[in-house]
Write an enzyme that holds these catalytic residues in place. Sequence first.
Site: not given
Length: 213
Positions: A108, A207, A112, A204
């Site tokens: 990602r 992670d 944006t 996340d």
Amino acid sequence: MTSAFPSVTVLDHPLVQHKLSLLRDRETSTNGFRRIAREMSLLMCYEVTRDLPLTMVEIETPLERMQAPQLLGKKLCFVPILRAGNGILDGMLDAVPVARVGHIGLYRDPQTLEPVEYYLKLPDDIQERLVIVVDPMLATGHSVAAAVARLKEAGAAQIRVVCLICAPEGLTTFTTEHPDVPVFTASIDRCLDDHGYIRPGLGDAGDRLYGTK
């Protein structure tokens, strides 16, 4: 359990919900997170494959011959979205070890929030298989939508998506682009924050699976 999105099924089995709470807990270790994600994805696989077609074949038990049910036709293809999707792939393979595996690499863009593809590898007979896209998070929905679009371009005709948690904003995006693709999830969380993270979420997933930041 059905949701406000007609093509989305929320899996409310007590074991699924219990394991999701363990994943959300910030005190859960990397090893614990990885193990629980695998266990949870195994349970979710049972639900997403509940309606697979069967045929009857003749087998011989130690006592006699009989007609027994067996999966009909080509088996499944799991397609994790790299890298976090690999964290729930193993549990799926525990349930269906004969399944083929494809991979889609997407990241990602931090500015944006749009997906950028960097890798694609799929079985040659993808058009003959039920394809199950696996990714822990459906946040903005752009990455999963892009992955499904690429699978359709490759000829996949039967596609389902499995993710641990979703944001309603992402589901709106995904179901608008792919209203024909069912989504199976353990939770539709409250919202996305300004950085595109699901709230309350679980952090996340990549992670936490791999001990990175």
